[in-house]
Design a protein around this motif. Sequence first.
Motif, PDB file in Angstrom:
ATOM      1  N   GLY A  40       0.785  -1.227   0.000  1.00 52.31           N
ATOM      2  CA  GLY A  40       0.000   0.000   0.000  1.00 52.31           C
ATOM      3  C   GLY A  40       0.815   1.274   0.000  1.00 52.31           C
ATOM      4  N   ARG A  41       2.109   1.170  -0.349  1.00 55.03           N
ATOM      5  CA  ARG A  41       2.968   2.353  -0.364  1.00 55.03           C
ATOM      6  C   ARG A  41       3.497   2.610  -1.779  1.00 55.03           C
ATOM      7  NH1 ARG A  41       5.117  -0.822   3.667  1.00 55.03           N
ATOM      8  NH2 ARG A  41       7.034  -1.140   2.479  1.00 55.03           N
ATOM      9  N   LEU A  42       3.647   3.861  -2.131  1.00 56.70           N
ATOM     10  CA  LEU A  42       4.305   4.195  -3.389  1.00 56.70           C
ATOM     11  C   LEU A  42       5.750   3.720  -3.334  1.00 56.70           C
ATOM     12  CD1 LEU A  42       3.014   7.853  -3.900  1.00 56.70           C
ATOM     13  CD2 LEU A  42       2.380   5.868  -5.277  1.00 56.70           C
ATOM     14  N   PRO A  43       6.262   3.103  -4.401  1.00 55.43           N
ATOM     15  CA  PRO A  43       7.664   2.658  -4.388  1.00 55.43           C
ATOM     16  C   PRO A  43       8.622   3.819  -4.125  1.00 55.43           C
ATOM     17  CG  PRO A  43       6.491   1.691  -6.245  1.00 55.43           C
ATOM     18  CD  PRO A  43       5.571   2.712  -5.644  1.00 55.43           C
ATOM     19  N   THR A  44       9.610   3.570  -3.288  1.00 58.26           N
ATOM     20  CA  THR A  44      10.583   4.627  -3.001  1.00 58.26           C
ATOM     21  C   THR A  44      11.547   4.825  -4.165  1.00 58.26           C
ATOM     22  OG1 THR A  44      11.918   2.968  -1.856  1.00 58.26           O
ATOM     23  CG2 THR A  44      10.465   4.325  -0.508  1.00 58.26           C
ATOM     24  N   LEU A  50       4.677  10.367  -6.916  1.00 58.70           N
ATOM     25  CA  LEU A  50       5.321   9.298  -7.679  1.00 58.70           C
ATOM     26  C   LEU A  50       6.130   9.872  -8.831  1.00 58.70           C
ATOM     27  CD1 LEU A  50       5.715   6.273  -8.013  1.00 58.70           C
ATOM     28  CD2 LEU A  50       3.669   6.234  -9.459  1.00 58.70           C
ATOM     29  N   LEU A  51       5.636  10.901  -9.492  1.00 60.76           N
ATOM     30  CA  LEU A  51       6.386  11.532 -10.575  1.00 60.76           C
ATOM     31  C   LEU A  51       7.709  12.079 -10.045  1.00 60.76           C
ATOM     32  CD1 LEU A  51       6.702  12.652 -13.443  1.00 60.76           C
ATOM     33  CD2 LEU A  51       5.377  14.654 -12.717  1.00 60.76           C
ATOM     34  N   ALA A  84       1.897  13.840 -16.600  1.00 62.06           N
ATOM     35  CA  ALA A  84       1.886  12.496 -16.047  1.00 62.06           C
ATOM     36  C   ALA A  84       0.453  11.995 -15.955  1.00 62.06           C
ATOM     37  CB  ALA A  84       2.540  12.482 -14.668  1.00 62.06           C
ATOM     38  N   LYS A  85       0.285  10.697 -16.198  1.00 64.18           N
ATOM     39  CA  LYS A  85      -1.025  10.066 -16.150  1.00 64.18           C
ATOM     40  C   LYS A  85      -0.954   8.823 -15.259  1.00 64.18           C
ATOM     41  CE  LYS A  85      -2.659  12.752 -19.528  1.00 64.18           C
ATOM     42  NZ  LYS A  85      -3.734  13.746 -19.304  1.00 64.18           N
TER      43      LYS A  85
END
Length: 527
Positions: free
Chosen positions: A355-359, A411-412, A443-444
Motif C-alpha cells: 500500500g505504499r508508493l515505491p521509493t 510518484l512523478l 503524467a497520467k
Amino acid sequence: MIDTQSSYDAVIVGGGHNGLVAAAYLARAGRRVVVLERLGTTGGAAVSTLPFSGVDVRLSRYSYLVSLLPDKIVRDLGLRFAVQKRSVSSYTPYRDTGLLVGGDQERTRASFAALTGSEREYAAWQEFYGRTARAARRIFPTLTEPLPSRAALRARLDDDATWEMLFEQPIGAAVERHFADDLVRGVVLTDALIGTFADAHDPSLIQNRCFLYHVIGGGTGDWDVPVGGMGALTTALADAARAAGATLLTGHEVTRIDTDGTRVAVAYRTADGEGVVEAEHALVNASPQALAELLGDPAPAVPAEGAQLKVNMVLSRLPRLRDRGVDPREAFSGTFHIAEGYGQLATAYAEAAAGRLPTAPPAEIYCHSLTDPSILGPEATARGYQTLTLFGLHAPARLFADDPDGAREELLKATLAQLDAVLDEPITDCLARDADGRPCIEAKSPVDLENELRLPGGHIFHRDLSFPYGDDGGDGDAAEARGAARWGVGTRHPNVLLCGAGAVRGGGVSGVPGHNAAMAVLEGLAG
C-alpha cells in the motif's frame, strides 16, 4: 447522422483501433456498418496529440510502440502505415557505466562482458532469447487464426522446455535459472511487468502472460516506432473503414445494449439528444466491465486494476549521462531502463503491494523522435527538440485512491529522481517550455486513464491478459467451436462480440481482437 430507417449488419461500440479494424473488415466484405464513438475523434488510446500549448510535437500520448500488429492486417486493409526499427534495443545505466543491447553484436557482447566480467551472461542471453524467438515464429501467426486449444498450441510450439518456461512455471524461475547478474535479470523481467502488477513468482502466471505477448510480436519480439506517431495508424484505419463504406460517428456515447440473441438495439446519446440504432450484431470495443454495464449483466468477478505511470515530455535537448562511454542519442534511441534491477523490481512490488508508493520507482523511457523525427514540427526540429515518453511500473490504481493528484505528483517526483541519478544534469533542466512558459511534462496515473479513456481501474489491457488458447482443459479442440467462441471474442449473448483488448488474444496495439471479431461475424453469416 444515423439512418434510423435502415437496418445495419453490425454496430461497433467504440472507435478505438480495434473497432476501426473490425469496421474496415466488415465493410470491405459488403456489410453495412456503423461505428459509435463517445469522444470527438476516433483512435481511443492509440492517438497522437499536441499536449503542450504552442509546441508542435505530435506525441503518441497513451500507447507508444508497435509489436503485435500483424502485417496481415496492414496488407488486408491496404493501410498506408509503416514502422521504423530502433537502432538500439535497450540501454540500462549502472553506476557510471551501463548495459547496451542491440546494434552491433560484438559491441553488445563487450557491454555484457564489461558489466559482468565474463562471457556467461551474454551466452545465456543468446540462448534465452533464441528460445523466445523460436516461440514467437510459431505462436504469433496463430493470433489471427481460429483459437487453438491448449494442446494444439503446445504441439505447434513443439518445444517442451520452452513451453514449460513460458506457460507452466513462473517466469521468475526461468530468469533466475538462466541469468546470474541482478541487472540482467531485471532487464529480462521488465517485459513481464508492463501494465501488469505481479511478482516474478506469482503463481497465477499473470506475469508469464504479459511476458509472452511482449516477446512474440511480429514473430520476432521487436518493438518498433510508428512512423508519424500512433495516430498515423488510427488515421489510416479510419480512412480504410470509410473508404470501404463504414459510417463513423463521433460524439455518440452508447448508453445501453439490448439483445434477444438475433437483433441488437444500441441506445446512444449526443449533444443533441438520444437515439437507438439496430443491427444483427454488436461488436464492443470496450472493456468487459463496460460491456457488462451496457448489457445490464453482472460485473466481472475480478475488478480490473492498472498499474502504471505514464509520463510525456518534450526536451529542448537530450540530457548528458553519467556514463560517458555512450552517446545520449544512442542510449535513448532504444528502451532506457531506470531502477529496473531484479532486486529493485522486487522491492518496488513489495512496497506497492503493502500500500505504499515505491521509493525507487522502476520505469523505462523511449525517445521516438530519434527514430522518427517526422513527429517534430519545423520549429521544434530547428531548435533540436526531442521527445521522451516514460512508462512506470508497479503503480497500482489502489495507491491513488485517496489522493489521486497528490499521489501522482509524489510518484512523478520519485520517478524523475531515479532518472536524475543516472544523468549528469537534472532532467528538468532539459525540458522545453510551452507557450505560457510552463515545462513540457505531463503524467497520467491509472485514475487519469480511467477518467479520460474509461479504462477500468486504468488497466491498459482492459483486464488481465489471457494465454492465447481456448479454455478446454488441454484435451478438447477449441477450434471445433463456431462463431465467436471459435475466435475468442464471444460473450454469453450470441450476437454481441467483444472486439477490444479484453478479448482472448487482446492487449496492446494489435488490431487482433478487431480482426477476430470481424471473422467471427463473417464466418457466422457464411455458415
